[in-house]
Design a protein around this motif. Sequence first.
Motif, mmCIF file in Angstrom:
data_model
loop_
_atom_site.group_PDB
_atom_site.id
_atom_site.type_symbol
_atom_site.label_atom_id
_atom_site.label_comp_id
_atom_site.label_asym_id
_atom_site.label_seq_id
_atom_site.Cartn_x
_atom_site.Cartn_y
_atom_site.Cartn_z
ATOM 1 N N ILE A 1 2.963 -1.334 9.707
ATOM 2 C CA ILE A 1 3.705 -0.999 8.486
ATOM 3 C C ILE A 1 2.944 0.008 7.649
ATOM 4 C CG2 ILE A 1 4.625 -1.943 6.328
ATOM 5 C CD1 ILE A 1 5.208 -4.520 7.782
ATOM 6 N N LEU A 2 1.625 -0.159 7.551
ATOM 7 C CA LEU A 2 0.820 0.765 6.744
ATOM 8 C C LEU A 2 0.884 2.186 7.296
ATOM 9 C CD1 LEU A 2 -1.247 1.166 4.462
ATOM 10 C CD2 LEU A 2 -3.043 0.618 6.116
ATOM 11 N N LEU A 3 0.766 2.341 8.600
ATOM 12 C CA LEU A 3 0.814 3.673 9.193
ATOM 13 C C LEU A 3 2.174 4.329 8.999
ATOM 14 C CD1 LEU A 3 -1.163 3.161 12.534
ATOM 15 C CD2 LEU A 3 -1.946 4.253 10.437
ATOM 16 N N ASN A 4 3.232 3.551 9.145
ATOM 17 C CA ASN A 4 4.580 4.120 8.945
ATOM 18 C C ASN A 4 4.827 4.472 7.483
ATOM 19 O OD1 ASN A 4 6.461 4.006 11.495
ATOM 20 N ND2 ASN A 4 5.155 2.211 11.611
ATOM 21 N N ASN A 5 4.288 3.664 6.564
ATOM 22 C CA ASN A 5 4.427 3.987 5.142
ATOM 23 C C ASN A 5 3.692 5.279 4.798
ATOM 24 O OD1 ASN A 5 5.901 1.662 4.805
ATOM 25 N ND2 ASN A 5 4.242 0.499 3.858
ATOM 26 N N PHE A 6 2.489 5.434 5.320
ATOM 27 C CA PHE A 6 1.709 6.628 5.025
ATOM 28 C C PHE A 6 2.306 7.871 5.674
ATOM 29 C CE2 PHE A 6 -2.096 4.103 3.687
ATOM 30 C CZ PHE A 6 -2.276 4.766 2.475
ATOM 31 N N MET A 7 2.829 7.735 6.875
ATOM 32 C CA MET A 7 3.415 8.891 7.550
ATOM 33 C C MET A 7 4.630 9.418 6.805
ATOM 34 S SD MET A 7 3.066 8.156 11.625
ATOM 35 C CE MET A 7 3.792 9.741 11.985
ATOM 36 N N GLY A 8 5.336 8.528 6.103
ATOM 37 C CA GLY A 8 6.489 8.962 5.331
ATOM 38 C C GLY A 8 6.141 9.826 4.142
ATOM 39 N N LEU A 9 4.854 9.879 3.760
ATOM 40 C CA LEU A 9 4.426 10.711 2.641
ATOM 41 C C LEU A 9 4.199 12.159 3.044
ATOM 42 C CD1 LEU A 9 1.844 8.284 0.964
ATOM 43 C CD2 LEU A 9 4.244 8.625 0.378
ATOM 44 N N PHE A 10 4.141 12.432 4.349
ATOM 45 C CA PHE A 10 3.946 13.802 4.812
ATOM 46 C C PHE A 10 5.294 14.507 4.931
ATOM 47 C CE2 PHE A 10 0.175 11.574 6.263
ATOM 48 C CZ PHE A 10 -0.836 12.474 5.922
ATOM 49 N N PRO A 11 5.321 15.822 4.695
ATOM 50 C CA PRO A 11 6.593 16.561 4.772
ATOM 51 C C PRO A 11 7.176 16.546 6.185
ATOM 52 C CG PRO A 11 4.923 17.826 3.603
ATOM 53 C CD PRO A 11 4.214 16.666 4.223
ATOM 54 N N TYR A 12 8.485 16.454 6.251
ATOM 55 C CA TYR A 12 9.254 16.553 7.493
ATOM 56 C C TYR A 12 8.970 15.407 8.469
ATOM 57 C CZ TYR A 12 9.759 21.276 5.680
ATOM 58 O OH TYR A 12 10.003 22.351 4.871
ATOM 59 N N ILE A 13 8.454 14.286 7.973
ATOM 60 C CA ILE A 13 8.240 13.110 8.806
ATOM 61 C C ILE A 13 9.119 11.988 8.289
ATOM 62 C CG2 ILE A 13 6.590 11.378 9.621
ATOM 63 C CD1 ILE A 13 4.448 13.432 9.561
ATOM 64 N N PHE A 14 9.861 11.399 9.164
ATOM 65 C CA PHE A 14 10.836 10.365 8.818
ATOM 66 C C PHE A 14 10.131 9.070 8.415
ATOM 67 C CE2 PHE A 14 13.553 6.857 10.492
ATOM 68 C CZ PHE A 14 14.537 6.948 9.527
ATOM 69 N N THR A 15 10.570 8.460 7.320
ATOM 70 C CA THR A 15 10.012 7.194 6.853
ATOM 71 C C THR A 15 10.834 6.056 7.438
ATOM 72 O OG1 THR A 15 9.449 8.301 4.778
ATOM 73 C CG2 THR A 15 9.215 5.922 4.841
ATOM 74 N N SER A 16 10.370 5.490 8.540
ATOM 75 C CA SER A 16 11.148 4.459 9.222
ATOM 76 C C SER A 16 11.194 3.156 8.436
ATOM 77 C CB SER A 16 10.570 4.205 10.615
ATOM 78 O OG SER A 16 9.208 3.838 10.530
ATOM 79 N N ARG B 1 12.441 -6.055 0.142
ATOM 80 C CA ARG B 1 11.327 -5.691 -0.732
ATOM 81 C C ARG B 1 10.627 -4.434 -0.225
ATOM 82 N NH1 ARG B 1 8.780 -9.891 -0.131
ATOM 83 N NH2 ARG B 1 9.414 -11.079 -1.957
ATOM 84 N N LEU B 2 10.355 -4.403 1.067
ATOM 85 C CA LEU B 2 9.686 -3.229 1.640
ATOM 86 C C LEU B 2 10.580 -2.003 1.590
ATOM 87 C CD1 LEU B 2 7.319 -1.973 3.173
ATOM 88 C CD2 LEU B 2 8.283 -2.898 5.285
ATOM 89 N N THR B 3 11.854 -2.177 1.917
ATOM 90 C CA THR B 3 12.785 -1.052 1.917
ATOM 91 C C THR B 3 12.964 -0.467 0.521
ATOM 92 O OG1 THR B 3 13.996 -2.031 3.780
ATOM 93 C CG2 THR B 3 15.129 -0.344 2.495
ATOM 94 N N ALA B 4 13.170 -1.331 -0.470
ATOM 95 C CA ALA B 4 13.415 -0.864 -1.835
ATOM 96 C C ALA B 4 12.216 -0.119 -2.404
ATOM 97 C CB ALA B 4 13.772 -2.049 -2.727
ATOM 98 N N ASN B 5 11.017 -0.623 -2.151
ATOM 99 C CA ASN B 5 9.829 0.035 -2.688
ATOM 100 C C ASN B 5 9.574 1.384 -2.032
ATOM 101 O OD1 ASN B 5 8.102 -1.766 -4.663
ATOM 102 N ND2 ASN B 5 8.986 -3.161 -3.156
ATOM 103 N N MET B 6 9.865 1.502 -0.745
ATOM 104 C CA MET B 6 9.668 2.784 -0.087
ATOM 105 C C MET B 6 10.739 3.789 -0.489
ATOM 106 S SD MET B 6 6.905 2.202 1.312
ATOM 107 C CE MET B 6 6.773 3.875 1.921
ATOM 108 N N ILE B 7 11.963 3.320 -0.721
ATOM 109 C CA ILE B 7 13.039 4.235 -1.121
ATOM 110 C C ILE B 7 12.836 4.720 -2.556
ATOM 111 C CG2 ILE B 7 15.493 4.280 -1.743
ATOM 112 C CD1 ILE B 7 16.130 2.771 0.735
ATOM 113 N N ALA B 8 12.382 3.834 -3.449
ATOM 114 C CA ALA B 8 12.292 4.176 -4.869
ATOM 115 C C ALA B 8 11.380 5.376 -5.107
ATOM 116 C CB ALA B 8 11.786 2.956 -5.652
ATOM 117 N N GLY B 9 10.201 5.362 -4.504
ATOM 118 C CA GLY B 9 9.280 6.476 -4.709
ATOM 119 C C GLY B 9 9.798 7.786 -4.146
ATOM 120 N N ALA C 1 1.024 6.341 -2.311
ATOM 121 C CA ALA C 1 0.011 5.931 -1.341
ATOM 122 C C ALA C 1 -0.475 4.515 -1.620
ATOM 123 C CB ALA C 1 -1.163 6.911 -1.367
ATOM 124 N N SER C 2 -0.645 4.190 -2.899
ATOM 125 C CA SER C 2 -1.050 2.820 -3.251
ATOM 126 C C SER C 2 0.066 1.830 -2.979
ATOM 127 C CB SER C 2 -1.463 2.764 -4.726
ATOM 128 O OG SER C 2 -0.378 3.104 -5.573
#
Length: 221
Positions: free
Chosen positions: A77-92, A157-165, A199-200
């Motif tokens: 989960i951590l790696l997928n969350n961080f990868m979503g912060l890079f441009p043109y990378i899908f946040t699964s 919880r995980l989905t909402a927090n990743m979408i909000a940012g 990132a946090s």
Amino acid sequence: MMNNLFSMFDPSTSNNLSLNWLSSLMLMIMLPSIFWIIPNKFFFIKNLIIKFLLLELKINVKNNNFIMFFISIFIFILLNNFMGLFPYIFTSTSHLSLNLTISLPLWLSLMLYGWINNMNHMFIHLIPQSTPTLLMPFMVLIETTSNIIRPLTLSVRLTANMIAGHLLLTLLSSMKYNLNLSLIWILILLQIILLILEASVALIQAYVFMTLSSLYCSEIN
């Protein structure tokens, strides 16, 4: 131009072939240390995180196999969350389809293990201690309901927090066409601060998912 604000979360790169979901496996290919001649700083950081998680999980989980399983979920989960912060990378992890795929089988396997091996304990857990007799039927209903919705709350919880940012970053970036050049620098500074915050959040949400899963596991033992 986006048709709606949520279209940036669409998991598609073209109409004929969707490759965005492969981003969930990209870093997994580079993780095994056998592909590296000399351990780098990434592996030292990974080892420090694993040592910290081992100390945390040993409080709730006694089985070492379960501990390594929860650590694997945290890293994934951590790696997928961080990868979503890079441009043109899908946040699964911003999709319920992936988060439910993790949380639902995990919860279902824990429930089956608990009811098959520790049935008396599972029945006792439905009624907290010192509960008045009149409130026992209501407490069973409440505890059963809260237990059933656990996989949904984990994934939402995980989905909402990743979408909000990501939505907030998109809204701020859409304002650049209406700002003067002097205000663009303020907008860039705000987005940098939001990226640090994201990132946090990526780290915290992976830790929360792992901790809650380990707590659910400790309740059946």
